[in-house]
Design an enzyme around this catalytic site. Structure first.
Site, PDB file in Angstrom:
ATOM      1  N   LYS A 184     -11.423  -4.346 -15.054  1.00 52.13           N
ATOM      2  CA  LYS A 184     -11.997  -5.510 -14.388  1.00 52.13           C
ATOM      3  C   LYS A 184     -13.404  -5.720 -14.954  1.00 52.13           C
ATOM      4  O   LYS A 184     -14.360  -5.087 -14.529  1.00 52.13           O
ATOM      5  CB  LYS A 184     -12.027  -5.289 -12.872  1.00 52.13           C
ATOM      6  CG  LYS A 184     -12.189  -6.562 -12.039  1.00 52.13           C
ATOM      7  CD  LYS A 184     -13.624  -7.031 -11.981  1.00 52.13           C
ATOM      8  CE  LYS A 184     -13.796  -8.227 -11.071  1.00 52.13           C
ATOM      9  NZ  LYS A 184     -15.166  -8.760 -11.055  1.00 52.13           N
ATOM     10  N   SER A 186     -14.426  -2.316 -12.219  1.00 52.88           N
ATOM     11  CA  SER A 186     -15.686  -3.043 -12.134  1.00 52.88           C
ATOM     12  C   SER A 186     -16.900  -2.116 -12.259  1.00 52.88           C
ATOM     13  O   SER A 186     -17.148  -1.559 -13.315  1.00 52.88           O
ATOM     14  CB  SER A 186     -15.710  -3.850 -10.832  1.00 52.88           C
ATOM     15  OG  SER A 186     -16.789  -4.732 -10.780  1.00 52.88           O
ATOM     16  N   ASP A 244     -19.947   5.733 -23.641  1.00 53.44           N
ATOM     17  CA  ASP A 244     -20.394   5.081 -24.872  1.00 53.44           C
ATOM     18  C   ASP A 244     -21.732   5.614 -25.365  1.00 53.44           C
ATOM     19  O   ASP A 244     -22.046   5.518 -26.555  1.00 53.44           O
ATOM     20  CB  ASP A 244     -20.473   3.565 -24.670  1.00 53.44           C
ATOM     21  CG  ASP A 244     -19.098   2.909 -24.711  1.00 53.44           C
ATOM     22  OD1 ASP A 244     -18.089   3.652 -24.778  1.00 53.44           O
ATOM     23  OD2 ASP A 244     -19.015   1.670 -24.661  1.00 53.44           O
TER      24      ASP A 244
END
Length: 529
Positions: A314, A289, A300
């Site tokens: 998650k 999460s 990224d």
């Protein structure tokens, strides 16, 4: 006249979504009307007396069970217990404790907390709370905590048994707000390399981390290891604030989107205090999460290096719907997407929670935790990082830049059985309770303890002997040797935690952690470039 619980939910939805466009079919043929009529029929005509509240709660749970694995219902008690660790504080007496032979033993008092102020110390046994005996009566941990906690300013009388004191001592403690910390540890792990470990993402996590980071900077930190192993997540806001510290202005952190929820983007504001500090994020299969949002945003955006094993996966967004009695529905309303555009949620079948819960065990069986070649990504799930356009993959979790296999030879099957039976913790608690004063006298500083303390061989011998009594034995001498070596390091870490705090626990534990050691290896190589 009874007011239907379903009607309360309807009213709640109206108030919650006053500004949103929702569909409500309240006609005689509507599913909601059908549910309401079923509840009325059961409560008014069923042959036996029924708990109307439970009937409705079971119906809610039944509806959610057919959805995704993270849409849940919690009653008022469960909701309070779930939220408390993330709120940043609770109200109570300020002690860490464990149960030894059906008796509450104080492990540590909170510094400047209400118990420390009246003179309660480590090793004290709390046997009475007000006029209730809690020792030797097999009272469960939840009931004990219920008696110790209470509103700030209220008083509680504690009956204490202390070693060397003949009679019970009585203390009157005034409850206060007790801080809950989500930063487990922060220290200089090597010259120029700071280390910080977050247990979860709570309301005060950002504040705690930044305070720690400033201290590490003063100690010469030039690079940071951010340890998110076993971090199950928490508040989105906390994750966004922490990611913001590392990223450039307008960098995407995460965005959410759902069937009835429009896209909402969270971007860096350019005011981060760690934008120029190289960062290395540690993750494993239990990082989930909010932990995946932070590690995904850093990866990224090509901002740092991710080390460890593929994260949990998650990526579903739950919105809480608080009901009038303090209970709560946490309903999945959207997905999380990290900057490359990939969704971090792993696949699931609606209504099949068993298969979802078995995912980690299945990963282990398939070799995904021990061999990166066992992890296969479809080309259709290929995405690219923002700046360097490196290929990354969706399909569940964040795959690190450096994969560190789980060493199943260290954490043996025999050790897992010892842990399952609580034999290691039981032996540790008794040992440290009997030797705490001597240990504190012999080791005035942690550095002295780390360098010179040797765990007595008798302690591990005692654990092995007790296991044998319970017919738990290693399969061979090699497994026994590996188990004892791992267990000794574990026990030394636990003793350090008892004498000092969690930072000292990790200062010992991390020296045998493959993921931490890999991070140091990567950093040292980078520093030579």
């Amino acid at each position: 006249m009874k007011r239907s619980f379903l009607l309360s939910i309807t009213l709640l939805l109206f108030s919650t979504f006053a500004a949103a466009q929702i569909n409500l079919n309240l006609g005689s043929d509507s599913p909601m009307r059908k549910m309401q009529m079923a509840e009325i029929a059961i409560s008014n005509f069923y042959v036996d007396e029924v708990d109307e509240q439970k009937v409705v709660e079971d119906a809610i749970r039944g509806m959610l069970k057919g959805l995704d694995p993270h849409s849940t219902y919690t009653d008022a008690k469960e909701t309070k217990a779930m939220n408390e660790p993330l709120q940043g504080d609770f109200e109570g007496i300020g002690v860490q404790f464990n149960i030894i032979e059906d008796t509450l033993v104080v492990i540590q008092t909170v510094v400047n907390g209400p118990s420390e102020k009246v003179g309660i110390v480590s090793g004290d046994r709390i046997v009475m709370v007000d006029d209730t005996l809690i020792a030797g009566v097999k009272m469960n941990r939840t009931d004990i905590m219920k008696r110790l906690r209470g509103k700030k300013g209220t008083k509680v009388k504690l009956g204490i048994v202390r070693r060397g004191v003949k009679d019970m001592i009585n203390f009157l403690v005034t409850r206060a707000k007790i801080p809950v910390h989500t930063l487990n540890a922060a220290y200089m792990i090597r010259p120029g390399i700071g280390y910080a470990r977050l247990e979860s993402f709570g309301m005060k996590t950002h504040e705690e981390l930044m305070e720690a980071v400033e201290k590490l900077k003063q100690q010469g930190m030039q690079r940071l290891i951010l340890d998110l192993q076993d971090n199950g997540g928490g508040f989105l806001e906390a994750a966004v604030r922490i990611a913001n510290e590392f990223l450039q202005d307008n960098d995407m952190i995460v965005y959410t989107e759902g069937r009835r929820v429009p896209r909402q983007s969270y971007k860096a504001r350019g005011n981060g205090r760690l934008k120029d500090i190289p960062v290395y994020v540690l993750v494993n299969e239990l990082s989930a999460s909010a932990a995946e949002i932070v590690s995904g945003a850093i990866m990224d955006n090509d901002r740092g290096t991710i080390i460890g094993r593929r994260t949990f996966g998650k990526g579903l967004v739950q919105r809480p719907f608080e009901l009038a009695d303090g209970s709560m529905i946490r309903l999945t309303v959207a997905h999380y997407y990290i900057p490359s555009g990939r969704c971090i949620q792993k696949p699931y079948k609606k209504g099949d929670k068993v298969d979802y819960d078995m995912d980690l065990e299945n990963r282990l069986k398939r070799g995904e935790l021990t061999n990166p070649d066992s992890i296969h990504f479809a080309d259709s799930l290929k995405f690219y990082t923002v700046r360097k356009h490196r290929p990354v993959y969706g399909g569940g979790g964040v795959m690190p830049d450096y994969f560190v296999p789980l060493d199943t030879t260290k954490f043996t099957s025999f050790h897992r059985k010892l842990m399952a039976k609580n034999l290691i913790m039981d032996a540790f608690l008794k040992y440290v309770d009997n030797n705490r004063k001597t240990l504190k006298k012999n080791y005035k500083t942690f550095d002295d303890f780390k360098e010179n303390y040797e765990l007595p061989a008798g302690l591990t011998d005692q654990i092995i002997a007790e296991a044998k009594k319970q017919k738990i034995e290693p399969k061979n001498a090699d497994e026994l040797d590996k188990t004892v070596a791992y267990m000794r390091h574990q026990l030394k870490s636990l003793v350090a935690r008892d004498l000092w705090d969690m930072t000292e626990y990790f200062r010992i534990w991390n020296e045998q952690s493959d993921i931490v050691r890999k991070a140091i290896e990567v950093i040292e190589a980078d520093m030579k470039k």
